[in-house]
Design a protein around this motif. Structure first.
Motif, PDB file in Angstrom:
ATOM      1  N   LEU A  69       0.809  -1.211   0.000  1.00 54.81           N
ATOM      2  CA  LEU A  69       0.000   0.000   0.000  1.00 54.81           C
ATOM      3  C   LEU A  69       0.844   1.262   0.000  1.00 54.81           C
ATOM      4  CD1 LEU A  69      -2.700  -1.085   2.596  1.00 54.81           C
ATOM      5  CD2 LEU A  69      -2.714  -1.394   0.126  1.00 54.81           C
ATOM      6  N   ARG A  70       0.255   2.302  -0.555  1.00 54.57           N
ATOM      7  CA  ARG A  70       0.904   3.602  -0.602  1.00 54.57           C
ATOM      8  C   ARG A  70       0.886   4.221   0.805  1.00 54.57           C
ATOM      9  NH1 ARG A  70       1.990   6.545  -4.946  1.00 54.57           N
ATOM     10  NH2 ARG A  70       0.764   5.213  -6.339  1.00 54.57           N
ATOM     11  N   GLU A  71       1.954   4.872   1.150  1.00 49.56           N
ATOM     12  CA  GLU A  71       1.990   5.494   2.473  1.00 49.56           C
ATOM     13  C   GLU A  71       1.675   6.982   2.357  1.00 49.56           C
ATOM     14  OE1 GLU A  71       5.352   4.106   5.050  1.00 49.56           O
ATOM     15  OE2 GLU A  71       5.690   2.814   3.323  1.00 49.56           O
ATOM     16  N   GLY A  72       1.228   7.543   3.441  1.00 46.77           N
ATOM     17  CA  GLY A  72       0.975   8.983   3.483  1.00 46.77           C
ATOM     18  C   GLY A  72      -0.337   9.407   2.852  1.00 46.77           C
ATOM     19  N   VAL A  73      -1.258   8.448   2.703  1.00 44.28           N
ATOM     20  CA  VAL A  73      -2.555   8.793   2.145  1.00 44.28           C
ATOM     21  C   VAL A  73      -3.538   9.034   3.287  1.00 44.28           C
ATOM     22  CG1 VAL A  73      -4.462   7.982   0.719  1.00 44.28           C
ATOM     23  CG2 VAL A  73      -2.112   7.406   0.096  1.00 44.28           C
ATOM     24  N   THR A  74      -4.246  10.140   3.236  1.00 43.84           N
ATOM     25  CA  THR A  74      -5.248  10.397   4.277  1.00 43.84           C
ATOM     26  C   THR A  74      -6.630  10.557   3.657  1.00 43.84           C
ATOM     27  OG1 THR A  74      -4.682  12.714   4.119  1.00 43.84           O
ATOM     28  CG2 THR A  74      -3.768  11.512   5.992  1.00 43.84           C
ATOM     29  N   PHE A  75      -7.617  10.187   4.457  1.00 42.40           N
ATOM     30  CA  PHE A  75      -9.003  10.355   4.026  1.00 42.40           C
ATOM     31  C   PHE A  75      -9.433  11.801   4.248  1.00 42.40           C
ATOM     32  CE2 PHE A  75      -8.952   5.759   4.461  1.00 42.40           C
ATOM     33  CZ  PHE A  75      -9.703   5.375   3.369  1.00 42.40           C
ATOM     34  N   HIS A  76     -10.574  12.138   3.703  1.00 40.71           N
ATOM     35  CA  HIS A  76     -11.085  13.509   3.844  1.00 40.71           C
ATOM     36  C   HIS A  76     -11.325  13.884   5.301  1.00 40.71           C
ATOM     37  CE1 HIS A  76     -12.813  12.785  -0.435  1.00 40.71           C
ATOM     38  NE2 HIS A  76     -11.544  13.109  -0.470  1.00 40.71           N
ATOM     39  N   ASP A  77     -11.574  12.872   6.157  1.00 36.25           N
ATOM     40  CA  ASP A  77     -11.792  13.173   7.576  1.00 36.25           C
ATOM     41  C   ASP A  77     -10.486  13.169   8.365  1.00 36.25           C
ATOM     42  OD1 ASP A  77     -11.238  10.512   7.580  1.00 36.25           O
ATOM     43  OD2 ASP A  77     -13.128   9.858   8.466  1.00 36.25           O
ATOM     44  N   GLY A  78      -9.362  13.021   7.687  1.00 37.41           N
ATOM     45  CA  GLY A  78      -8.078  13.094   8.355  1.00 37.41           C
ATOM     46  C   GLY A  78      -7.514  11.760   8.812  1.00 37.41           C
ATOM     47  N   SER A  79      -8.335  10.711   8.770  1.00 36.50           N
ATOM     48  CA  SER A  79      -7.839   9.412   9.206  1.00 36.50           C
ATOM     49  C   SER A  79      -6.914   8.826   8.145  1.00 36.50           C
ATOM     50  CB  SER A  79      -9.020   8.474   9.480  1.00 36.50           C
ATOM     51  OG  SER A  79      -9.718   8.241   8.290  1.00 36.50           O
ATOM     52  N   PRO A  80      -5.922   8.038   8.573  1.00 41.86           N
ATOM     53  CA  PRO A  80      -4.943   7.527   7.603  1.00 41.86           C
ATOM     54  C   PRO A  80      -5.457   6.308   6.842  1.00 41.86           C
ATOM     55  CG  PRO A  80      -4.383   6.791   9.803  1.00 41.86           C
ATOM     56  CD  PRO A  80      -5.627   7.616   9.947  1.00 41.86           C
ATOM     57  N   PHE A  81      -4.856   6.058   5.701  1.00 40.55           N
ATOM     58  CA  PHE A  81      -5.181   4.876   4.917  1.00 40.55           C
ATOM     59  C   PHE A  81      -4.112   3.818   5.180  1.00 40.55           C
ATOM     60  CE2 PHE A  81      -4.173   2.494   1.010  1.00 40.55           C
ATOM     61  CZ  PHE A  81      -5.345   1.791   0.893  1.00 40.55           C
TER      62      PHE A  81
ATOM     63  N   LYS B 226     -13.463   3.377   1.702  1.00 43.11           N
ATOM     64  CA  LYS B 226     -14.113   4.360   2.562  1.00 43.11           C
ATOM     65  C   LYS B 226     -13.274   4.517   3.828  1.00 43.11           C
ATOM     66  CE  LYS B 226     -17.979   2.105   2.841  1.00 43.11           C
ATOM     67  NZ  LYS B 226     -19.175   1.411   2.396  1.00 43.11           N
ATOM     68  N   SER B 227     -13.451   5.614   4.500  1.00 47.41           N
ATOM     69  CA  SER B 227     -12.707   5.847   5.735  1.00 47.41           C
ATOM     70  C   SER B 227     -13.145   4.866   6.824  1.00 47.41           C
ATOM     71  CB  SER B 227     -12.944   7.279   6.189  1.00 47.41           C
ATOM     72  OG  SER B 227     -12.683   7.393   7.554  1.00 47.41           O
ATOM     73  N   LEU B 228     -12.180   4.452   7.636  1.00 48.70           N
ATOM     74  CA  LEU B 228     -12.474   3.547   8.738  1.00 48.70           C
ATOM     75  C   LEU B 228     -13.420   4.205   9.741  1.00 48.70           C
ATOM     76  CD1 LEU B 228     -11.645   0.732   9.690  1.00 48.70           C
ATOM     77  CD2 LEU B 228      -9.751   1.752  10.923  1.00 48.70           C
ATOM     78  N   GLU B 229     -13.290   5.541   9.853  1.00 50.29           N
ATOM     79  CA  GLU B 229     -14.111   6.285  10.818  1.00 50.29           C
ATOM     80  C   GLU B 229     -15.601   6.162  10.509  1.00 50.29           C
ATOM     81  OE1 GLU B 229     -12.844   7.825  13.563  1.00 50.29           O
ATOM     82  OE2 GLU B 229     -10.982   6.862  12.889  1.00 50.29           O
TER      83      GLU B 229
ATOM     84  N   PRO C  25     -20.214  10.338   2.188  1.00 50.66           N
ATOM     85  CA  PRO C  25     -19.047   9.762   1.531  1.00 50.66           C
ATOM     86  C   PRO C  25     -17.742  10.365   2.047  1.00 50.66           C
ATOM     87  CG  PRO C  25     -20.125  11.322   0.075  1.00 50.66           C
ATOM     88  CD  PRO C  25     -20.896  11.333   1.350  1.00 50.66           C
ATOM     89  N   VAL C  26     -16.850   9.499   2.497  1.00 52.27           N
ATOM     90  CA  VAL C  26     -15.524   9.942   2.910  1.00 52.27           C
ATOM     91  C   VAL C  26     -14.512   9.030   2.232  1.00 52.27           C
ATOM     92  CG1 VAL C  26     -13.950  10.383   4.817  1.00 52.27           C
ATOM     93  CG2 VAL C  26     -16.403  10.737   5.128  1.00 52.27           C
ATOM     94  N   GLY C  27     -13.808   9.555   1.275  1.00 55.80           N
ATOM     95  CA  GLY C  27     -12.820   8.761   0.548  1.00 55.80           C
ATOM     96  C   GLY C  27     -11.471   9.435   0.573  1.00 55.80           C
ATOM     97  N   THR C  28     -10.620   9.056  -0.378  1.00 55.85           N
ATOM     98  CA  THR C  28      -9.288   9.653  -0.439  1.00 55.85           C
ATOM     99  C   THR C  28      -9.108  10.479  -1.702  1.00 55.85           C
ATOM    100  OG1 THR C  28      -8.410   7.746  -1.594  1.00 55.85           O
ATOM    101  CG2 THR C  28      -8.260   7.705   0.802  1.00 55.85           C
ATOM    102  N   GLY C  29     -10.164  10.645  -2.464  1.00 55.19           N
ATOM    103  CA  GLY C  29     -10.056  11.295  -3.775  1.00 55.19           C
ATOM    104  C   GLY C  29      -9.695  12.763  -3.712  1.00 55.19           C
TER     105      GLY C  29
END
Lengths: 526, 547
Positions: free
Chosen positions: B127-139, B201-204, B221-225
């Motif tokens: 997986l790619r590192e440093g990716v965050t969701f729109h709510d700030g939670s990490p991927f 989708k975000s874990l949150e 909807p909370v994604g990483t887009g």
């Protein structure tokens, strides 16, 4: 009233006299009679079968079926030694259309066809390996009048070359109008001539990104493809300069490709050895210009098709005439059924009164509370689509109106002295209703009947417009409008003619009804 | 008399007025906007606060890209939609481990690389590192597991559950490595995981949903887009704005915001484009495409789609059991006339059960239009006088026109087909439960863009309706065997050979009348750039910008 003094006039004659004075109503009556006539004899009157595309019918009608929507492409392949290639070599080619919205080309194992799909001029590239030729396609006579380059002919060195030897090739071109450009400079000048015009034409898929490069992939007509371009396909054997000078550099057989404006040819060169075998150098299409017709659909009104043709290329005039049948059937049958049932129930309710009147009136109120079209849709939803069900649906909401008006006049007539007299001498109720009350309601029923036919036709058309009329492909005015509505932006005739047919029919029935009412109203004096 | 004359005059006036009103209706659409702009400019004093306020606002509005889509999205949860329209709306907000290029090749997005094991049962993602969701939670790997577990859980009732039913288990190795284990060998897994349904989708939000069952995932909807959700106004629009912490700076959002407007009527969409109310419109009717393409202010995109249109037949019925009858029907329909007539040339003849852009497609020899051959074959099959049939279709004008055309063409060889149109939901229900299935116009598009999803649901014996799309009950043991073998083959070339064989058998068996592959037509104004259209009918505006 200026009638004879001692003889009371027949009420019918009075009515006729009054009605004849209603000029508009009289004309409407004539139109209605005409419409009914058309409806009855539609199968004999229609010039074309309304269920099938007209293109299939031209032949049966003995008409010239020259409106070709497709044409077979035949090609002749010329070899480098000047002979024609045999058939097997001639069948291996591919076709590419420059504008698939004007004409599309497709090749199968055995035959190749060009199909018209729009209107205008485009060209088809016929290619076999490195050799490409062009043929022009004109659809529906929309010729832009411009010839374009069709084939290239290069003069090849007849003898094999020595290593280091140079020869100058000559290239000539054939245009789609058949003329020949013998000099390279002519070809160049010709190719340049259209450069400006084509550069301003919109490219394909402009401004749309592709994920691979992330940029817009607008089509470029590079300067290179516009000018005459020489390329050696075997650089180890021959080299070529852009003025057409071939220089042999190694032993063996080589080929040089000459291309301009999308078309190309090959020049075979042998160095230090004789030619092994001839190679194909030119594809000659069977015809340089192909004339096709876009006769698939939406033909505009013409002497052949008075109202034009629809989206499946069916004659709209025939369809409108044929549609009269169903329209009238819905109008007459449903309203008659509604009127008969409504009148009977109205008479019963009005004459006997009491609980039976209460019951019938309440039911009427419930039915009248629905908007007519909604009630009809509900009935169709329950029973499923189909003309019988449409008739039923329309009758259902016609009934309560007749109940109301008939009950109203029955209530009034019931109080008449002659009814009272009849009752007092013991005439049976059924006879009183039949002989003394019903005739009194006839005039108002008649007026309403004609008026309702117009409404019933409208509802019938609306239902089939909404796709509830059973067979959506049937020649029925509402269904025709529904099918044509998406194209009404661009096309006038597919919606106009069925629409105007509905307008005229409904208007005539209503005007006739108006005239009837005036003629039947005893209070209205002339 | 007098009365009548007045009546005549009145009526004719009404008629004229009515006609004028009808004629001027389209022109008026564009008018109000220009009118109001004109009046506000002339009436307001030059330095009034009103104009000062509208000026910058107008600029801001200009940078908003508006997309008119053909319907309201069903949901904004990628695992809960099956229609292309909703996917188009979601694409700016979500990303998955992989995605498709414009020729349906899977490429990594949130994963950096992936590895399929030798017997095609496991796939491991880095997986790619440093990716965050729109709510700030990490991927991370936990998120992948939580997402896939959530959709697989029957309790959650996600629309895409069966899509992921090939997954047996998701194993987290470490925060950046996750392995997906399949129930059976499945070489097509990669394409499934590149499908938009596998967006993360975000874990949150998943936690919120677990804590509170009334929490609506469809609306949150909370994604990483590159864009994040702003609002969804019922029947009006869905609005998204750029996400500041988007991981991929190169592909970052360039527009001020994107607004998706549901506009059902195609003609309304065109009017909106012409009036400047929208920048991009999808599903342009073919008759208008040319008109728009010729207009210098608009660009029209046209490319073959993944859709295949066909006439399905119920093979349980006696009349279709003879292969000759089915082939005769294929010969009886002139596909080129259908494309020229109904589609205005925007399409190609279907020369396989799947479209040419599908991964694994193999071209077959087309049943060329040949009514004589068709009649001969019908005669050989003992149906000299043809037969009667019912042809079901959806009730959109496009489908009706196709059905009408097919019915008329079949009529020429004596097959009297009666067209019946139904609302698509009703039609699917009727097909699923075989409520008198006879002939029907079908359309199939493999969402994953590869051959297995194009063929298995339609032709495998296990795909019989109602479980899947084989509503004609076509069953061929050889096809089943080849399909089952192919999916277990990890070696791509060998698998493709088997799929090519399957396509050959099916085309020859003719369980469908193979019709056409339509073109996708999308139009946009010239000022918008960077719009991407996938063959799977998805319009992607993630990197689009407006000048």
């Amino acid at each position: 009233m200026q009638t004879m003094k001692n003889q009371s006039p027949s009420p019918f004659r009075t009515f006729l006299k009054k009605f004849r004075k209603q000029r508009v109503a009289l004309w409407s009556l004539f139109v209605v009679v005409g419409i009914v006539f058309v409806g009855l004899f539609a199968p004999l009157l229609v010039p074309y079968d309304p269920h099938r595309p007209v293109a299939d019918q031209y032949k049966e009608k003995g008409m010239d079926a020259s409106q070709l929507t497709r044409e077979q492409v035949s090609v002749t392949v010329w070899m480098s030694d000047g002979s024609k290639a045999n058939d097997s070599a001639g069948s291996e080619f591919t076709l590419t259309s420059e504008d698939g919205q004007i004409a599309a080309a497709r090749k199968t194992d055995s035959v190749a066809f060009v199909y018209a799909s729009g209107e205008g001029t485009t060209s088809i590239l016929v290619s076999s390996g490195e050799i490409v030729s062009r043929l022009k396609v004109v659809v529906s006579g929309q010729d832009n009048g411009l010839p374009s380059l069709s084939q290239l002919v290069a003069t090849a060195p007849k003898q094999s070359l020595q290593k280091g030897e140079s020869v100058q090739t000559g290239v000539s071109a054939i245009l789609t109008d058949g003329t020949e450009l013998a000099e390279m400079t002519d070809i160049l000048a010709f190719a340049k001539q259209f450069e400006a015009a084509e550069a301003s034409a919109p490219g394909k898929n402009d401004g749309f990104a592709s994920s691979t490069d992330g940029f817009t992939n607008s089509e470029e007509a590079s300067a290179e493809s516009r000018s005459l371009y020489f390329q050696s396909l075997t650089p180890t054997v021959v080299e070529v300069s852009q003025d057409g000078t071939i220089t042999a550099v190694g032993d063996g057989e080589g080929t040089i490709m000459v291309s301009v404006d999308g078309i190309s040819t090959l020049i075979p060169v042998a160095v230090n050895q004789p030619f092994n075998k001839a190679i194909p150098v030119r594809i000659e299409p069977g015809s340089l210009v192909m004339n096709l017709m876009n006769a698939y659909k939406h033909q505009p009104p013409s002497s052949l098709h008075w109202f034009g043709t629809d989206h499946q290329n069916r004659d709209i005039f025939s369809r409108v005439l044929w549609g009269t049948r169903e329209t009238l059937l819905i109008g007459f049958v449903s309203v008659s059924v509604g009127a008969v049932i409504g009148t009977i129930l109205g008479l019963i309710a009005g004459y006997w009164g009491r609980w039976i009147d209460g019951l019938i009136t309440r039911c009427t109120d419930v039915l009248l509370a629905f908007p007519g079209i909604l009630l009809a849709i509900a009935v169709i939803a329950l029973l499923g689509p189909g003309i019988t069900n449409i008739i039923f649906a329309v009758s259902v909401f016609t009934i309560p109106i007749f109940i109301r008006i008939v009950r109203g006049s029955t209530l009034a007539l019931k109080e008449m002295t002659y009814v009272e007299a009849a009752r007092s001498i013991g005439v049976r109720d059924s006879v009183i209703i039949r002989r003394h009350i019903f005739p009194g309601t006839i005039s108002v029923v008649m007026v309403y009947l004609t008026m309702r036919i117009g409404t019933a036709i409208l509802i019938g058309a609306s239902l089939s417009f909404l796709g509830l009329g059973g067979d959506i492909t049937a020649p029925e005015w509402g269904a025709m409008l529904s099918a044509a509505k998406d194209n009404s932006r661009n096309l006038f005739h597919p919606t106009f003619f069925p629409g105007i047919a509905i307008v005229i029919t409904v208007l005539c029935f209503n005007l006739m009804g108006d005239g009837l009412r005036d003629a039947l109203d005893p209070k209205l004096k002339d | 008399m007098k009365k009548n004359r007045r009546l005549v005059t009145g009526l004719s006036c009404m008629l004229v007025v009515g006609m004028l009103a009808a004629c001027s209706a389209p022109a008026e659409q564009a008018k109000p906007s220009t009118n109001t702009a004109g009046t506000s400019n002339t009436t307001a004093p030059a330095n009034s606060p009103a104009t000062a306020a509208t000026q910058p606002e107008k600029k801001a509005v200009d940078k908003t890209i508006t997309l008119a889509v053909e319907a309201e999205p069903v949901s904004l949860d990628p695992q809960n939609v099956t229609d292309g329209n909703s996917i188009t709306v979601q694409r700016s907000m979500y990303e998955g481990l992989l995605t498709f290029t414009d020729n349906m090749q899977p490429v990594p997005v949130l994963a950096t690389e992936y590895q399929l094991n030798a017997n095609a049962t496991e796939i491991t993602f880095t997986l790619r590192e440093g990716v965050t969701f729109h709510d700030g939670s990490p991927f991370n790997a936990e998120v992948v597991k939580a997402n896939l577990d959530f959709v697989l859980d029957e309790k959650n009732g996600m629309a895409r559950r069966s899509f992921f039913s090939f997954i047996k288990e998701v194993v987290v190795k470490d925060p950046t490595h996750v392995t997906i284990i399949a129930n059976a060998p499945n070489s097509t897994m990669i394409s499934y995981l590149a499908h938009p349904a596998a967006s993360m989708k975000s874990l949150e939000v998943l936690k919120k949903k677990k804590a509170d069952p009334t929490f609506n995932l469809d609306r949150n909807p909370v994604g990483t887009g590159p864009y994040q959700f702003v609002e969804w106004k019922e029947n009006q629009h869905v609005k998204v704005t750029p996400f500041a912490n988007y991981w991929n700076k190169e592909q970052a959002a360039k527009a001020e915001s994107i607004v998706y407007k549901p506009v059902v009527e195609a003609s309304t969409r065109i009017n909106m484009l012409k009036a400047g109310e929208t920048d991009i419109i999808t599903k342009l009717p073919t008759l208008n495409a040319k008109e728009i393409a010729e207009d210098k202010n608009f660009n029209v995109y046209k490319a073959p789609s993944l859709n295949v249109y066909y006439v399905g037949m119920n093979l349980k019925l006696k009349k279709y059991q003879d292969k000759k009858v089915r082939q005769a029907m294929n010969y009886a329909v002139n596909k080129d006339e259908l494309i020229g007539g109904v589609l205005d040339g925007y399409g190609t003849v279907a020369d396989s059960a799947i479209a040419p852009n599908t991964y694994g497609y193999s071209q077959q020899k087309v049943y060329e239009y040949n009514p004589d051959q068709a009649k001969k074959m019908l005669e050989e099959a003992g149906l000299k006088d043809g037969f009667e049939a019912t042809l079901w279709t959806r009730n959109s004008s496009e489908f009706i026109a196709i059905a009408e055309n097919v019915a008329m063409q079949l009529g020429k060889v004596g097959i009297k087909a009666k067209v019946q149109a139904y609302e698509s939901g009703t039609l699917f229900n009727m097909l699923d439960h075989e409520k008198g299935t006879d002939l029907w116009i079908g359309r199939w598009s493999p969402g994953t863009g590869e051959v297995d999803y194009g063929i298995r649901p339609n032709f495998h014996t296990k795909s019989f309706a109602p479980d899947n799309n084989n509503s004609g009950f076509y069953s061929n043991t050889q096809v089943d065997k080849l399909l089952d073998e192919a999916i277990m083959t990890a070696n791509k070339d060998e698998a493709m050979k088997k799929y090519a064989e399957v396509q050959k058998i099916i085309y020859d068996d003719a369980p469908w009348v193979f019709l056409h592959v339509p073109d996708l037509i999308v139009a946009k104004t010239i000022s918008v750039n960077g719009v991407m259209v996938l063959p799977s009918d998805t319009v992607i505006v993630n990197t689009a910008e407006k000048q």
